[in-house]
Design an enzyme around this catalytic site. Structure first.
Site, mmCIF file in Angstrom:
data_model
loop_
_atom_site.group_PDB
_atom_site.id
_atom_site.type_symbol
_atom_site.label_atom_id
_atom_site.label_comp_id
_atom_site.label_asym_id
_atom_site.label_seq_id
_atom_site.Cartn_x
_atom_site.Cartn_y
_atom_site.Cartn_z
ATOM 1 N N TYR A 130 2.855 -1.517 4.777
ATOM 2 C CA TYR A 130 3.973 -0.861 4.088
ATOM 3 C C TYR A 130 5.006 -0.258 5.044
ATOM 4 O O TYR A 130 5.894 0.452 4.615
ATOM 5 C CB TYR A 130 3.441 0.207 3.124
ATOM 6 N N LYS A 178 -11.174 -4.561 6.348
ATOM 7 C CA LYS A 178 -11.301 -5.989 6.642
ATOM 8 C C LYS A 178 -11.417 -6.173 8.151
ATOM 9 O O LYS A 178 -10.766 -7.029 8.762
ATOM 10 C CB LYS A 178 -10.084 -6.736 6.061
ATOM 11 N N ASP A 210 -13.115 -7.249 0.258
ATOM 12 C CA ASP A 210 -13.288 -8.265 -0.793
ATOM 13 C C ASP A 210 -14.604 -8.050 -1.531
ATOM 14 O O ASP A 210 -14.671 -8.161 -2.766
ATOM 15 C CB ASP A 210 -13.123 -9.697 -0.262
ATOM 16 N N ASP A 234 -3.440 -0.165 -2.746
ATOM 17 C CA ASP A 234 -2.518 -0.511 -3.825
ATOM 18 C C ASP A 234 -3.203 -1.480 -4.783
ATOM 19 O O ASP A 234 -3.203 -1.284 -6.006
ATOM 20 C CB ASP A 234 -1.253 -1.133 -3.207
ATOM 21 N N ASP A 238 -5.065 -0.732 -8.823
ATOM 22 C CA ASP A 238 -4.738 -1.390 -10.099
ATOM 23 C C ASP A 238 -6.021 -1.942 -10.721
ATOM 24 O O ASP A 238 -6.216 -1.877 -11.931
ATOM 25 C CB ASP A 238 -3.718 -2.519 -9.904
HETATM 26 MG MG MG Z 1 0.664 -0.759 -7.244
#
Ligand code: MG
Ligand code: NAI
Length: 340
Positions: A130, A178, A210, A234, A238
């Site tokens: 980001y 990761k 994962d 992020d 969700d």
């Molecule tokens: Mg989001």
């Protein structure tokens, strides 16, 4: 009675609708006499950019800085490069050093919500992919994005996650990463966050991201606090929202040493914007996180209780299978608060 100065930023799309609904609830909560708010308003987002050429003016940052806390709606970001455009919330997170993005997922009495889920994703909020350092080469044949990981940011997010876990019954932290594929960047995050968390009397485990995603779907009740880098956080937040009823009810806080901005996990939802049907619960639960942050724990607990009463007994918004409007549900919530 303390008076709290709260900054409201509607942003774009359903941001307007959910912030107005949350303000209606917060205003109503004052009537019971335990709380008092004064409001500041500021602007940010795509609509502002289209009007003025600036999505996040310094004036907005100054207003956020002058408030005790901020409640943010949502802001649209185009999925293509637009000269001069900055993602409003992403810029705010970095400019105000809101380094911890805290995203709880807890079972609610709504369809599809999984019993036994009570976890928090702690997403590092200032770096990783980001940093928005993307370049294109060879006439667009090759594109490169930089991921930045620092020891300092990994240390403080590991520390934050462990302190949060310490305040919860299970005192468990999973560092999700990761490092098997990206041993330099993700390895730095893993080793540093793990060491920072291990200072406290909490159980610290590591898990590859994962596998973490799969385990979250298969056995989400095993998790307590999950700390991870920006993009992974992020995505999995969700996912965790989906475990407990969807984006309409998922709240988050962007928390730094000096400032804090609370928001839903969802975006501006252009597909339903302007129709008055968005679920305001996520923003109201973000307001509850904000109340905890400013020390109004009793009001925050009561608001969270009211949310569950309203979700269980009230008319539901469309995302949860009902036909209630945004403001109908806000009114139901306020009634529930008064009796909670
Ligand atoms: Mg989001
Ligand atoms: P989104 O979260 O806006 O919407 C995803 C789906 O969930 C849509 O079908 C939407 O109708 C539904 N939904 C979201 N919130 C809801 C609510 N409160 N009540 C009922 N249904 C709801 O994500 P999407 O569509 O990927 O992104 C739309 C825009 O929002 C993009 O420009 C994106 O960049 C931006 N965005 C902004 C965020 C923020 O301001 N923090 C976070 C995520 C996306």
């Amino acid at each position: 009675m303390a008076k709290h100065t709260i900054c409201l930023i509607e942003g774009d799309g359903i941001g307007h609708e959910v912030i107005r609904a949350a303000k209606h609830v917060l205003e109503g909560m004052q009537v019971t006499g335990e709380l008092e708010f004064s409001w500041l308003t500021a602007e940010a987002g795509w609509e502002l950019f289209e009007r003025t050429g600036n999505s996040i003016p310094d004036e907005t940052l100054d207003i956020v800085k002058s408030a005790k806390a901020t409640l943010f709606g949502a802001a649209t970001s185009p999925s293509k490069k637009v000269a001069g455009f900055k993602g409003a919330i992403r810029h705010m997170r970095r400019a105000l050093d809101l380094y911890a993005n805290v995203r709880p997922a807890k079972h609610h009495p709504v369809p599809g919500s999984r019993a036994g889920v009570d976890l928090i994703v702690v997403r590092e909020n200032t770096e990783g992919l980001y940093v928005e350092q993307e370049r294109s080469y060879m006439n667009g044949e090759l594109a490169v994005a930089e991921a930045v990981i620092t020891k300092r940011a990994s240390q403080r997010i590991g520390d934050y996650a462990a302190k949060l876990a310490l305040s919860r019954p299970r005192k468990l932290v999973h560092v999700a990463h990761k490092a098997n594929v990206l041993p330099v960047t993700q390895g730095l995050f893993l080793n540093t966050a793990q060491a920072a968390a291990s200072v406290y009397d909490v159980t610290v485990k590591d898990i590859i991201i994962d596998n973490c995603a799969m385990q979250l779907v298969a056995r989400p009740e095993q998790f307590d606090v999950i700390v991870t880098t920006n993009l992974f956080g992020d995505i999995i937040s969700d996912l965790t929202a989906g475990l407990v009823g969807g984006l309409g009810i998922a709240a988050s806080g962007n928390i730094g040493e000096q400032y804090a901005v609370f928001e839903s996990v969802h975006g501006s939802a252009p597909d339903i914007a302007g129709q008055g049907i968005a679920n305001p619960t996520a923003t109201v639960l973000a307001a509850a996180l904000m109340l905890h942050h400013i020390g109004e724990h009793q009001a925050a607990d009561r608001l969270e209780k009211a949310v569950d009463i309203a979700l269980e007994h009230g008319p539901r918004t469309r995302d949860l299978g009902g036909t209630a409007s945004t403001m109908d549900f806000a009114a139901t919530l306020l009634e529930a608060y008064k009796t909670a």
